[in-house]
Design an enzyme around this catalytic site. Structure first.
Site, mmCIF file in Angstrom:
data_model
loop_
_atom_site.group_PDB
_atom_site.id
_atom_site.type_symbol
_atom_site.label_atom_id
_atom_site.label_comp_id
_atom_site.label_asym_id
_atom_site.label_seq_id
_atom_site.Cartn_x
_atom_site.Cartn_y
_atom_site.Cartn_z
ATOM 1 N N HIS A 59 1.551 11.777 1.927
ATOM 2 C CA HIS A 59 0.164 11.890 2.391
ATOM 3 C C HIS A 59 -0.044 11.020 3.617
ATOM 4 O O HIS A 59 0.594 9.986 3.782
ATOM 5 C CB HIS A 59 -0.833 11.527 1.288
ATOM 6 C CG HIS A 59 -0.594 10.202 0.637
ATOM 7 N ND1 HIS A 59 0.349 10.024 -0.356
ATOM 8 C CD2 HIS A 59 -1.156 8.988 0.838
ATOM 9 C CE1 HIS A 59 0.340 8.760 -0.742
ATOM 10 N NE2 HIS A 59 -0.551 8.102 -0.032
ATOM 11 N N GLU A 116 1.846 4.005 -3.722
ATOM 12 C CA GLU A 116 1.156 4.197 -5.004
ATOM 13 C C GLU A 116 1.360 5.604 -5.565
ATOM 14 O O GLU A 116 1.634 5.763 -6.755
ATOM 15 C CB GLU A 116 -0.338 3.913 -4.775
ATOM 16 C CG GLU A 116 -1.183 3.908 -6.017
ATOM 17 C CD GLU A 116 -2.676 3.774 -5.674
ATOM 18 O OE1 GLU A 116 -3.025 2.975 -4.768
ATOM 19 O OE2 GLU A 116 -3.474 4.484 -6.292
ATOM 20 N N HIS A 171 -2.946 8.908 5.631
ATOM 21 C CA HIS A 171 -4.287 8.312 5.586
ATOM 22 C C HIS A 171 -4.936 8.476 6.957
ATOM 23 O O HIS A 171 -4.325 8.121 7.982
ATOM 24 C CB HIS A 171 -4.217 6.804 5.315
ATOM 25 C CG HIS A 171 -3.739 6.412 3.954
ATOM 26 N ND1 HIS A 171 -4.599 6.023 2.942
ATOM 27 C CD2 HIS A 171 -2.496 6.330 3.434
ATOM 28 C CE1 HIS A 171 -3.899 5.706 1.867
ATOM 29 N NE2 HIS A 171 -2.611 5.880 2.131
ATOM 30 N N ASP A 229 -10.336 9.735 0.066
ATOM 31 C CA ASP A 229 -9.697 8.720 -0.775
ATOM 32 C C ASP A 229 -10.763 8.168 -1.717
ATOM 33 O O ASP A 229 -11.872 7.849 -1.302
ATOM 34 C CB ASP A 229 -9.110 7.596 0.106
ATOM 35 C CG ASP A 229 -8.183 6.688 -0.685
ATOM 36 O OD1 ASP A 229 -8.632 6.117 -1.704
ATOM 37 O OD2 ASP A 229 -7.019 6.536 -0.294
ATOM 38 N N ILE A 230 -10.421 8.072 -2.988
ATOM 39 C CA ILE A 230 -11.385 7.652 -4.010
ATOM 40 C C ILE A 230 -11.708 6.149 -3.899
ATOM 41 O O ILE A 230 -12.752 5.709 -4.380
ATOM 42 C CB ILE A 230 -10.845 8.031 -5.427
ATOM 43 C CG1 ILE A 230 -11.961 8.189 -6.426
ATOM 44 C CG2 ILE A 230 -9.807 7.068 -5.920
ATOM 45 C CD1 ILE A 230 -12.772 9.428 -6.262
HETATM 46 P P1 AMP Z 1 -0.461 4.988 -1.091
HETATM 47 O O1 AMP Z 1 0.396 5.828 -2.002
HETATM 48 O O2 AMP Z 1 -0.029 3.554 -1.083
HETATM 49 O O3 AMP Z 1 -0.567 5.557 0.303
HETATM 50 O O4 AMP Z 1 -1.949 4.972 -1.695
HETATM 51 C C1 AMP Z 1 -2.461 6.085 -2.397
HETATM 52 C C2 AMP Z 1 -3.923 6.278 -2.064
HETATM 53 O O5 AMP Z 1 -4.394 7.336 -2.875
HETATM 54 C C3 AMP Z 1 -4.820 5.058 -2.340
HETATM 55 O O6 AMP Z 1 -5.570 4.753 -1.177
HETATM 56 C C4 AMP Z 1 -5.718 5.531 -3.498
HETATM 57 O O7 AMP Z 1 -7.026 5.013 -3.426
HETATM 58 C C5 AMP Z 1 -5.691 7.042 -3.323
HETATM 59 N N1 AMP Z 1 -5.905 7.783 -4.571
HETATM 60 C C6 AMP Z 1 -5.259 7.626 -5.741
HETATM 61 N N2 AMP Z 1 -5.711 8.505 -6.664
HETATM 62 C C7 AMP Z 1 -6.664 9.240 -6.041
HETATM 63 C C8 AMP Z 1 -7.518 10.317 -6.443
HETATM 64 N N3 AMP Z 1 -7.471 10.828 -7.689
HETATM 65 N N4 AMP Z 1 -8.383 10.833 -5.540
HETATM 66 C C9 AMP Z 1 -8.439 10.341 -4.282
HETATM 67 N N5 AMP Z 1 -7.659 9.329 -3.836
HETATM 68 C C10 AMP Z 1 -6.788 8.782 -4.702
#
Ligand code: AMP
Length: 134
Positions: A93, A88, A95, A29-30
């Protein structure tokens, strides 16, 4: 249009790859909650995780389990925490977060900022243990 995670899995957008197989991809995760926070995705683009069919859902869980085992060996932590939000990014996905205390998994807390070199080192260490399991 392909989701950002589909582009990551296809190598069109860079990521810190941790593991992959034919149908799944895992990367850091970025904006990590803890050092070594990983996201596991199915390559097939489905927004809501519970819209995966039963077999796909089970396969994603098993892939995540293998990644979590590699994380546990690669990183100093007591456990690997698991969460699904999807608020988001509209691509299912899971975590996986290394935990030493419950405070390490707080989605509202300020995220860590790690240097690219450290992210690369974490990803490659997890990948090394993942490869051993294959
Ligand atoms: P959620 O959809 O609420 O589970 O959160 C999406 C997750 O994806 C967040 O923790 C972001 O930090 C992560 N994220 C978003 N864009 C990227 C990326 N390009 N590379 C890695 N992680 C990402």
């Amino acid at each position: 249009m392909a989701s950002i995670f589909s582009k990551i899995a296809a190598g069109e957008i860079p990521s810190y790859k941790v593991a992959e197989d034919e149908r799944h991809y895992a990367f850091l995760d970025i904006n990590p909650m803890a050092r070594g926070h990983v996201l596991c995705i199915p390559r097939r683009e489905v927004d809501y995780i519970f819209d995966l069919d039963d077999e796909e859902f089970a396969a994603l869980q098993l892939f995540s389990k293998r990644v979590a085992e590699a994380m546990k060996e690669a990183l100093p932590c007591k456990r690997i925490g698991v969460a699904v939000l999807g608020m988001e990014v509209p691509h299912a996905h899971i975590h996986l977060v290394p935990l030493n205390s419950e405070k390490d998994m707080d989605f509202r807390a300020a995220k860590l900022t790690l240097e690219a070199e450290e992210m690369e080192q974490i990803a490659s260490e997890i990948n090394r243990f993942f490869q051993k399991k294959c």
